[in-house]
Design a protein around this motif. Structure first.
Motif, PDB file in Angstrom:
ATOM      1  N   PHE A  39       0.841  -1.201   0.000  1.00  0.00           N
ATOM      2  CA  PHE A  39       0.000   0.000   0.000  1.00  0.00           C
ATOM      3  C   PHE A  39       0.875   1.250   0.000  1.00  0.00           C
ATOM      4  CE2 PHE A  39      -2.477  -3.259   2.413  1.00  0.00           C
ATOM      5  CZ  PHE A  39      -3.493  -3.431   1.474  1.00  0.00           C
ATOM      6  N   GLU A  42      -0.764   4.828   0.524  1.00  0.00           N
ATOM      7  CA  GLU A  42      -1.540   5.124   1.717  1.00  0.00           C
ATOM      8  C   GLU A  42      -0.684   5.850   2.761  1.00  0.00           C
ATOM      9  OE1 GLU A  42      -5.253   3.807   2.114  1.00  0.00           O
ATOM     10  OE2 GLU A  42      -4.480   4.605   0.221  1.00  0.00           O
ATOM     11  N   ASP A  44      -0.936   5.577   5.916  1.00  0.00           N
ATOM     12  CA  ASP A  44      -0.583   4.527   6.878  1.00  0.00           C
ATOM     13  C   ASP A  44      -0.812   3.178   6.216  1.00  0.00           C
ATOM     14  OD1 ASP A  44      -0.240   2.750   8.925  1.00  0.00           O
ATOM     15  OD2 ASP A  44      -1.702   3.674  10.284  1.00  0.00           O
ATOM     16  N   PRO A  45       0.251   2.511   5.756  1.00  0.00           N
ATOM     17  CA  PRO A  45       0.066   1.238   5.051  1.00  0.00           C
ATOM     18  C   PRO A  45      -0.516   0.131   5.927  1.00  0.00           C
ATOM     19  CG  PRO A  45       2.397   1.655   5.462  1.00  0.00           C
ATOM     20  CD  PRO A  45       1.664   2.914   5.812  1.00  0.00           C
ATOM     21  N   PRO A  48      -4.962   0.749   5.478  1.00  0.00           N
ATOM     22  CA  PRO A  48      -5.428   1.237   4.181  1.00  0.00           C
ATOM     23  C   PRO A  48      -6.932   1.482   4.198  1.00  0.00           C
ATOM     24  CG  PRO A  48      -5.068  -1.130   4.097  1.00  0.00           C
ATOM     25  CD  PRO A  48      -4.529  -0.666   5.418  1.00  0.00           C
ATOM     26  N   SER A  49      -7.378   2.370   3.337  1.00  0.00           N
ATOM     27  CA  SER A  49      -8.809   2.627   3.234  1.00  0.00           C
ATOM     28  C   SER A  49      -9.529   1.370   2.752  1.00  0.00           C
ATOM     29  CB  SER A  49      -9.069   3.772   2.259  1.00  0.00           C
ATOM     30  OG  SER A  49      -8.778   3.355   0.929  1.00  0.00           O
ATOM     31  N   VAL A  52      -9.236   0.963  -1.083  1.00  0.00           N
ATOM     32  CA  VAL A  52      -7.934   0.456  -1.529  1.00  0.00           C
ATOM     33  C   VAL A  52      -7.769  -1.008  -1.147  1.00  0.00           C
ATOM     34  CG1 VAL A  52      -5.445   0.644  -1.136  1.00  0.00           C
ATOM     35  CG2 VAL A  52      -6.802   2.700  -1.572  1.00  0.00           C
ATOM     36  N   THR A  56      -7.252  -4.106  -3.779  1.00  0.00           N
ATOM     37  CA  THR A  56      -6.062  -4.944  -3.685  1.00  0.00           C
ATOM     38  C   THR A  56      -6.440  -6.411  -3.518  1.00  0.00           C
ATOM     39  OG1 THR A  56      -4.815  -3.109  -2.722  1.00  0.00           O
ATOM     40  CG2 THR A  56      -3.906  -5.324  -2.426  1.00  0.00           C
TER      41      THR A  56
END
Length: 282
Positions: A39, A42, A44-45, A48-49, A52, A56
Motif C-alpha cells: 500500500f 496510503e 498509513d500502510p 489502508p482505506s 484500496v 487490492t
C-alpha cells in the motif's frame, strides 16, 4: 510437496500488476507482503482505506493468489525497541498489533517478526533480563495475534543483520519452546542458516523445531536473488520435501536491477524445478 509463495519485496510497487500476472502464469499460489510495498500510496500502510483494501484483495484473488504471510513489520518504526524504555517497547508491541489487525483484514495467517535493529539488547542489560522481557512481550503479543487468527513467526537474524538477540535458528527454537504459546512460532530461514553456519545441520534443526515452524523463507544471505548458481535453496527444498513439509515456502529476495521481474521468473522457475527433487540431489 511444499506450496510455493513469494514476497513482494522482489519487485517495486509500480510493477505489481505485471508481477502478479507472472505469478499466475507460473502457477505460484501464495503471496507474502511487506505492508509499505503493498500500500505505497496510503498515509498509513497498516490501515489502508476500505476502497484500496478491496481493490487490492480483488486484484490478488483475480490472479489466483492467497495472502500467506506478512513481513517488514517495523520497517518504518526505527524508534520502536523491544529492549528500550517503556515508550519504545510499547511502540514495538503496538506496531505488531497493528500488523496483526491488517493481517486479519487480508486473511493472512502468519506474521514474520524479524526487525533486527529493533531488538538489540543494550550492552548494560543482563541476558536474563532481556530474555524475561522478550518472553513477557511475545506471550502478550501471542494473545493479541491469536484473537486475530494469525501467528507470530520469530525469525533468526544473524549478527550480520545488526542485532545481538536470537541470532541462531537453534536460539529461536529454544526461545519459542520456552514461550510455549500457540500463536508464537518460528520462521525457518534458509539465508540465516547459511550466514550462521547452520546449513549443514539443516535437517536436524528442522526436525528439532518442526512442531514450532509456521513458515519457511527460501532466501540467500542479505536477500540476494535466488538463483541456480547458488544451490543452497535447492538443497533446502530437497530437505523440506524429505521431511514431509507440505505448507508454504516463500521466496524472499530483494528487487534485482535492472530487470526485477526477470529475476523473479528465474527464481520461481528454479524453485519449482527443485520442489519434490530426490534427496540425493542435495
Amino acid at each position: 510437496m511444499s506450496r510455493l509463495a513469494i514476497s513482494n519485496i522482489a519487485w517495486p510497487p509500480d510493477q505489481r500488476r505485471p508481477a502478479l500476472a507472472l505469478l499466475a502464469e507460473l502457477g505460484v499460489g501464495g503471496l507474502e507482503v511487506a505492508p509499505g510495498l503493498l500500500f505505497p500510496g496510503e498515509v498509513d500502510p497498516f490501515a489502508p482505506s476500505e476502497a484500496v483494501l478491496r481493490a487490492t484483495l480483488g486484484e490478488v484473488e483475480a490472479h489466483g493468489l492467497t495472502f500467506v504471510s506478512m513481513q517488514s513489520l517495523h520497517f518504518a518504526a526505527p524508534d520502536a525497541a523491544l529492549f528500550g524504555g517503556p515508550e519504545a517497547r510499547r511502540r514495538f508491541a503496538d506496531t505488531i498489533v497493528r500488523a496483526a489487525d491488517l493481517a486479519a483484514r487480508l486473511g493472512s495467517p502468519n506474521l514474520v517478526v524479524g526487525s533486527p535493529r529493533n531488538r538489540v539488547v543494550p550492552e548494560d542489560m543482563p541476558a536474563e533480563t532481556a530474555r524475561r522481557i522478550a518472553l513477557d512481550v511475545f506471550r502478550a503479543l501471542g494473545d493479541q495475534a491469536a484473537t486475530r487468527g494469525c501467528r507470530l513467526a520469530l525469525e533468526p537474524n544473524p549478527r550480520d543483520y545488526g542485532t545481538n538477540f536470537l541470532n541462531l535458528t537453534s536460539e529461536v527454537r529454544d526461545f519459542v519452546r520456552e514461550a510455549d504459546h500457540p500463536a508464537v512460532a518460528l520462521n525457518f530461514d534458509i539465508g540465516a542458516l547459511s550466514l550462521n553456519g547452520e546449513a549443514e545441520a539443516d535437517a536436524a534443526l528442522f526436525a528439532s523445531a518442526r512442531d514450532l515452524v509456521s513458515h519457511v523463507h527460501l532466501s540467500r544471505p542479505h536477500l540476494a536473488a535466488v538463483e541456480a548458481e547458488d544451490a543452497s535453496v535447492g538443497r533446502a527444498l530437497a530437505m523440506l520435501d524429505e521431511a514431509g513439509w507440505r505448507s508454504w515456502v516463500s521466496i524472499e529476495m530483494r528487487a534485482t536491477a535492472p530487470d526485477p521481474l526477470a529475476a523473479v521468473r528465474h527464481a520461481i522457475s528454479y524453485c519449482l524445478s527443485r520442489m519434490g527433487a530426490p534427496s540425493h540431489a542435495r
